[in-house]
Write an enzyme that holds these catalytic residues in place. Structure first.
Site, PDB file in Angstrom:
ATOM      1  N   ASN A   1       0.833  -1.213   0.000  1.00  0.00           N
ATOM      2  CA  ASN A   1       0.000   0.000   0.000  1.00  0.00           C
ATOM      3  C   ASN A   1       0.866   1.262   0.000  1.00  0.00           C
ATOM      4  O   ASN A   1       0.759   2.121   0.886  1.00  0.00           O
ATOM      5  CB  ASN A   1      -0.942  -0.001   1.210  1.00  0.00           C
TER       6      ASN A   1
ATOM      7  N   ASP B   1      -7.679  -4.243  -0.864  1.00  0.00           N
ATOM      8  CA  ASP B   1      -7.927  -4.757   0.486  1.00  0.00           C
ATOM      9  C   ASP B   1      -8.809  -6.004   0.429  1.00  0.00           C
ATOM     10  O   ASP B   1      -8.589  -6.969   1.166  1.00  0.00           O
ATOM     11  CB  ASP B   1      -8.605  -3.693   1.344  1.00  0.00           C
TER      12      ASP B   1
END
Length: 326
Positions: free
Chosen positions: A175, A264
């Site tokens: 991320n 996610d």
């Protein structure tokens, strides 16, 4: 057909930030928005909700402001089946938030997280009995590079988590957010990634972060001991295992409504498959399936496909999988 992912008894812990998301009217400039739609977002809490939706007993551990936004985060996660007893409320620091501005199907995020309660996490946070209890029973612990970036103390916390002796699978999603790392040394994040058992990286962010998106080069730079998942956007996902075995599964064809949160969801599906000890191809397929469900809605999370749909597609031939559209 019973869902083999339900009632597994598997335990996951997600450590990281959660925020309130305020979404303006699509196609309207931020300064012209008169009202906002409110929901809960944040990488680790998205993964926690995704795991819980797949039948995995999951706790989310973090800090929130002792304010209305913090209470909404707790209420939202509990409503999605996530256990939140390890969350610490801060009477002085606020819950972070971000604002989503959307044009032509693309979104721009405006973050307001400086000085938040989550940014005050530090290595001592892991010593709290409520956190120790949850980590002690965990089979997998998941976090992301966002938590490493929100403050130096949060990065130190993840370094301690990664370097301490543990029995769980440590999962880290890169991320990579360049804005959060401006004028910061990313070496603490490299340390956490190299200590992880599972590393998830988007090919585009890997190119910026590491200078390469080649799975073999990335695996070598990470030390070669992890299970590395490289997601190439809407094209494919590749896994390299510690012994070098490579598995690749193409993504599903999706009519994309909003891309935020799909990574996610992929992580939640892959980790749920890992806890179930599914074959690697099915772990990747489950990741693609959970990501596709989120891509098809305007929110950062979505209910997974029904168990019978998941099972049919997990067992489908390569030709049937390639022909599937969402």
């Amino acid at each position: 057909m019973p869902d083999p992912l339900a009632e597994t008894g598997a335990t996951a812990v997600c450590i990281g930030e959660a925020m309130i998301m305020l979404a303006g009217t699509p196609g309207t400039a931020l300064e012209d928005v008169e009202s906002f739609r409110r929901s809960v977002g944040g990488a680790e809490c998205n993964v926690a909700g995704g795991l819980a939706a797949l039948g995995v007993a999951t706790s989310w551990v973090s800090r929130l402001g002792d304010d209305g936004f913090g209470r909404q985060v707790l209420r939202d996660l509990q409503g999605r089946g996530v256990e939140v007893g390890g969350v610490e409320l801060d009477p002085d620091r606020p819950t972070a938030l971000y604002v989503k501005e959307s044009f032509d199907g693309r979104s721009r995020m405006h973050y307001y997280r400086t000085g938040s309660a989550a940014a005050a996490m530090d290595p001592g946070f892991l010593d709290r009995p409520a956190v120790q209890d949850r980590l002690g029973s965990a089979q997998v612990v998941h976090t992301t590079g966002i938590t490493a970036a929100i403050s130096a103390t949060a990065a130190d916390m993840l370094t301690r988590l990664a370097e301490a002796s543990h029995d769980f699978i440590l999962s880290v999603d890169l991320n990579w957010r360049p804005v959060l790392w401006r004028d910061k040394d990313p070496e603490p994040l490299w340390r956490v990634l190299r200590a992880a058992d599972v590393v998830l990286i988007g090919a585009d962010e890997a190119l910026v972060f590491a200078g390469t998106k080649d799975p073999a080069e990335l695996h070598e730079r990470l030390g070669g001991r992890c299970t590395l998942v490289v997601k190439d956007d809407a094209h494919t996902a590749v896994v390299l295992e510690p012994g070098g075995r490579r598995t690749e599964v193409p993504a599903l064809t999706v009519n994309v409504v909003e891309p935020v949160g799909a990574g996610d969801a992929f992580a939640a599906g892959f980790l749920a498959g890992t806890l179930q000890d599914l074959p690697m191809k099915q772990r990747l397929r489950l990741g693609h399936l959970t990501a596709a469900a989120v891509l098809a809605v305007p929110e950062d999370h979505a209910a997974p496909f029904e168990p019978e749909v998941r099972e049919r597609l997990l067992a489908a031939s390569d030709e049937e999988w390639a022909a599937t559209k969402v």
